[in-house]
Write a protein that holds these residues in place. Structure first.
Motif, PDB file in Angstrom:
ATOM      1  N   THR A  86       5.041  14.784  -0.897  1.00 10.82           N
ATOM      2  CA  THR A  86       5.294  13.371  -0.624  1.00 10.82           C
ATOM      3  C   THR A  86       6.636  13.167   0.064  1.00 10.82           C
ATOM      4  N   ILE A  87       7.668  13.886  -0.384  1.00 10.88           N
ATOM      5  CA  ILE A  87       8.980  13.779   0.265  1.00 10.88           C
ATOM      6  C   ILE A  87       8.907  14.314   1.692  1.00 10.88           C
ATOM      7  N   PHE A  88       8.146  15.383   1.889  1.00 10.99           N
ATOM      8  CA  PHE A  88       7.960  15.905   3.245  1.00 10.99           C
ATOM      9  C   PHE A  88       7.225  14.897   4.125  1.00 10.99           C
ATOM     10  N   TYR A  89       6.263  14.182   3.545  1.00 11.39           N
ATOM     11  CA  TYR A  89       5.563  13.123   4.279  1.00 11.39           C
ATOM     12  C   TYR A  89       6.548  12.015   4.671  1.00 11.39           C
ATOM     13  N   PHE A 126       7.071  10.852   8.583  1.00  9.85           N
ATOM     14  CA  PHE A 126       6.465   9.598   9.046  1.00  9.85           C
ATOM     15  C   PHE A 126       7.230   8.340   8.640  1.00  9.85           C
ATOM     16  N   ASP A 127       8.234   8.454   7.764  1.00  9.59           N
ATOM     17  CA  ASP A 127       8.974   7.264   7.330  1.00  9.59           C
ATOM     18  C   ASP A 127      10.443   7.635   7.153  1.00  9.59           C
ATOM     19  N   TYR A 128      11.017   8.209   8.203  1.00  8.47           N
ATOM     20  CA  TYR A 128      12.343   8.805   8.104  1.00  8.47           C
ATOM     21  C   TYR A 128      13.423   7.750   7.853  1.00  8.47           C
ATOM     22  N   SER A 129      13.486   6.728   8.688  1.00  6.84           N
ATOM     23  CA  SER A 129      14.578   5.749   8.593  1.00  6.84           C
ATOM     24  C   SER A 129      14.414   4.808   7.415  1.00  6.84           C
ATOM     25  N   GLU A 130      13.180   4.374   7.166  1.00  6.29           N
ATOM     26  CA  GLU A 130      12.954   3.344   6.156  1.00  6.29           C
ATOM     27  C   GLU A 130      12.988   3.888   4.736  1.00  6.29           C
ATOM     28  N   SER A 131      12.475   5.101   4.530  1.00  4.98           N
ATOM     29  CA  SER A 131      12.357   5.624   3.163  1.00  4.98           C
ATOM     30  C   SER A 131      13.155   6.901   2.932  1.00  4.98           C
ATOM     31  N   ARG A 145       0.834  -1.213   0.000  1.00  6.85           N
ATOM     32  CA  ARG A 145       0.000   0.000   0.000  1.00  6.85           C
ATOM     33  C   ARG A 145       0.859   1.250   0.000  1.00  6.85           C
ATOM     34  N   MET A 146       1.960   1.244   0.762  1.00  8.29           N
ATOM     35  CA  MET A 146       2.838   2.401   0.793  1.00  8.29           C
ATOM     36  C   MET A 146       3.498   2.635  -0.564  1.00  8.29           C
ATOM     37  N   SER A 147       3.850   1.572  -1.271  1.00 11.31           N
ATOM     38  CA  SER A 147       4.457   1.725  -2.588  1.00 11.31           C
ATOM     39  C   SER A 147       3.475   2.352  -3.569  1.00 11.31           C
ATOM     40  N   VAL A 148       2.181   1.988  -3.467  1.00 12.98           N
ATOM     41  CA  VAL A 148       1.162   2.622  -4.318  1.00 12.98           C
ATOM     42  C   VAL A 148       1.077   4.112  -4.020  1.00 12.98           C
ATOM     43  N   PHE A 149       1.087   4.454  -2.733  1.00 11.74           N
ATOM     44  CA  PHE A 149       1.011   5.871  -2.353  1.00 11.74           C
ATOM     45  C   PHE A 149       2.231   6.641  -2.838  1.00 11.74           C
ATOM     46  N   LEU A 150       3.433   6.053  -2.718  1.00 10.08           N
ATOM     47  CA  LEU A 150       4.639   6.759  -3.120  1.00 10.08           C
ATOM     48  C   LEU A 150       4.687   6.961  -4.626  1.00 10.08           C
ATOM     49  N   VAL A 151       4.300   5.952  -5.389  1.00  6.10           N
ATOM     50  CA  VAL A 151       4.299   6.110  -6.848  1.00  6.10           C
ATOM     51  C   VAL A 151       3.316   7.190  -7.263  1.00  6.10           C
ATOM     52  N   TYR A 152       2.144   7.186  -6.650  1.00  5.86           N
ATOM     53  CA  TYR A 152       1.135   8.201  -6.973  1.00  5.86           C
ATOM     54  C   TYR A 152       1.577   9.583  -6.492  1.00  5.86           C
ATOM     55  N   GLY A 153       2.046   9.669  -5.242  1.00  9.29           N
ATOM     56  CA  GLY A 153       2.380  10.963  -4.661  1.00  9.29           C
ATOM     57  C   GLY A 153       3.595  11.611  -5.280  1.00  9.29           C
TER      58      GLY A 153
END
Length: 435
Positions: free
Chosen positions: A271-274, A278-283, A255-263
């Motif tokens: 999206t980068i600010f998000y 909320f996903d600092y270490s992982e993404s 689900r996160m990959s769908v959001f990132l591709v869309y955003g």
């Protein structure tokens, strides 16, 4: 009177004696004498430039006074124009000089006329149904192709991505050896020791630096040992094998990959600010280090890449990143895709092409806002943009209730087929900048 002779405009007294009222020749928008009067289907008359400015600011095909929508494209009322030129010649000439000297009004008239030319162009197309037919066929073919790709990649990647779905506590000794092989060619030196000790997932999580340094593992190379420990720490935090490429990340975070591709396509800055919030270490950290890498050290080993993605960025990296973030955010995505070119050959190229098209679309939009004087519509445009972005955030809320197959379909559609839509938008914006 001879054709070449001139005659001064009638005075106000002469007009009053003849029963002609100045209000009958006034614009319903500026309340001044009509210049190039344009009559709408509702019967109201406006100066051509007043109507153009209204359309540019509102983008509505409706009367500024009664709000009735007009049909077709408004044209100049020739009879009314000749009457105003006859009775108010001096006033009309004065206003025409003022209009020509005003560059903002000239741009509005140009945009309005371009809009009319675009409305008239479809009449030259012989059959509209043919275009609709081929558009429907293209949509159906791309949808079928997306389904085939989803089925192919889903079926072929089950065994390949088994460690992404399987918790570490349930790993078998074979799974641990597979995980070790994925760390790099240097890890082959220690594979035999892990096989002899029959290390499973639970035992793997218990290994520390002292255990890896002693027999039977004997990982005396500090860079190798730190790389293994760094991957173990990430795996323990996630509970699964850390993703190492796009497909593994999609399997772990569908689900996160769908959001990132869309955003990242619709609004890369938000999206980068998000990701930062909320996903600092992982993404975010891996994204920043990939787009704006630190200056490499000559003595730095290849294995240190497992540590570099989690260290705090230097101020030089932050400065480079923030400049690109605010000015050219699509350059960050291009740099990220370019860094993965060896792993995702065709996918990275498609992403780079798409980001170039999106950058062109953003530039043409900014030029249109500045040159065609649509700055007054900027709040409306920003509101529409935020509404579109909210759809992406909505996906992260409601899509966990949808089957993963639908998420995969949307993911591959946005990744491989939406560049065609972006290319069409760029062509339309370049050919008809005022639309």
């Amino acid at each position: 009177m001879p054709r070449g002779s001139s005659k001064s405009s009638p005075t106000r007294a002469e007009l009053n004696l003849s029963g002609i009222s100045e209000s009958e020749f006034s614009c319903h928008c500026c309340y001044d004498i009509l210049v190039n009067p344009t009559t709408l289907t509702c019967g109201h008359n406006f100066c051509r430039h007043c109507l153009a400015q209204w359309w540019v600011s509102s983008r509505k095909n409706e009367c500024p006074e009664c709000r009735e929508k007009w049909q077709g494209f408004p044209k100049i009322n020739i009879l009314l124009r000749d009457a105003t030129d006859k009775y108010f010649r001096e006033e009309v000439e004065r206003r025409k000089v003022e209009i020509q000297a005003n560059s903002k009004i000239s741009r509005s008239l140009l945009a309005f006329q371009s809009y009319g030319d675009h409305l008239n162009q479809p009449r030259t197309i012989p059959t509209r149904g043919t275009n609709s037919f081929f558009s429907g066929v293209l949509t159906a073919l791309t949808f079928v192709a997306a389904l085939v790709l989803v089925y192919h990649w889903s079926s072929s990647g089950v065994e390949q991505h088994v460690l992404i779905r399987k918790p570490i506590s349930l790993w078998t000794p074979e799974d641990v050896v597979s995980w070790l092989e994925l760390l790099g060619p240097w890890a082959q030196l220690y594979k035999e020791a892990f096989q002899q000790e029959n290390v499973n997932g639970r035992l793997l999580l218990m290994l520390g630096e002292e255990e890896l340094l002693r027999s039977p593992y004997n990982i005396t190379n500090q860079a190798h040992r730190r790389a293994v420990l760094a991957e173990l720490d990430r795996a323990e935090t996630l509970g699964i094998k850390p993703p190492q490429n796009l497909w593994e990340y999609k399997v772990a975070h569908c689900r996160m990959s769908v959001f990132l591709v869309y955003g990242l396509k619709r609004s890369p800055r938000l999206t980068i600010f998000y990701m930062y919030l909320f996903d600092y270490s992982e993404s975010f950290l891996p994204f920043l280090h990939t787009c704006c890498p630190a200056v490499p050290d000559i003595e730095q080993s290849v294995e240190s890449k497992y540590l570099d993605k989690q260290v705090a960025p230097s101020w030089q990296q932050w400065a480079e990143f923030l400049v690109q973030y605010f000015l050219i955010p699509y350059q960050l995505i291009t740099a990220f895709a370019w860094a993965w070119l060896d792993v995702h050959y065709w996918t990275s190229r498609i992403i780079i092409i798409d980001t170039l098209l999106l950058f062109m679309l953003e530039v043409t939009t900014l030029v249109e806002l500045w040159v065609i004087a649509r700055l007054r519509t900027l709040p409306i445009a920003m509101w529409d943009h935020l509404c579109a972005i909210s759809h992406g955030f909505l996906f992260t809320i409601i899509w966990p209730f949808f089957p993963e197959f639908l998420c995969s379909c949307y993911f591959y559609w946005a990744l491989y087929f939406s560049p065609i839509i972006t290319f069409s938008s760029v062509v339309r914006r370049v050919m008809y900048p005022a639309i």
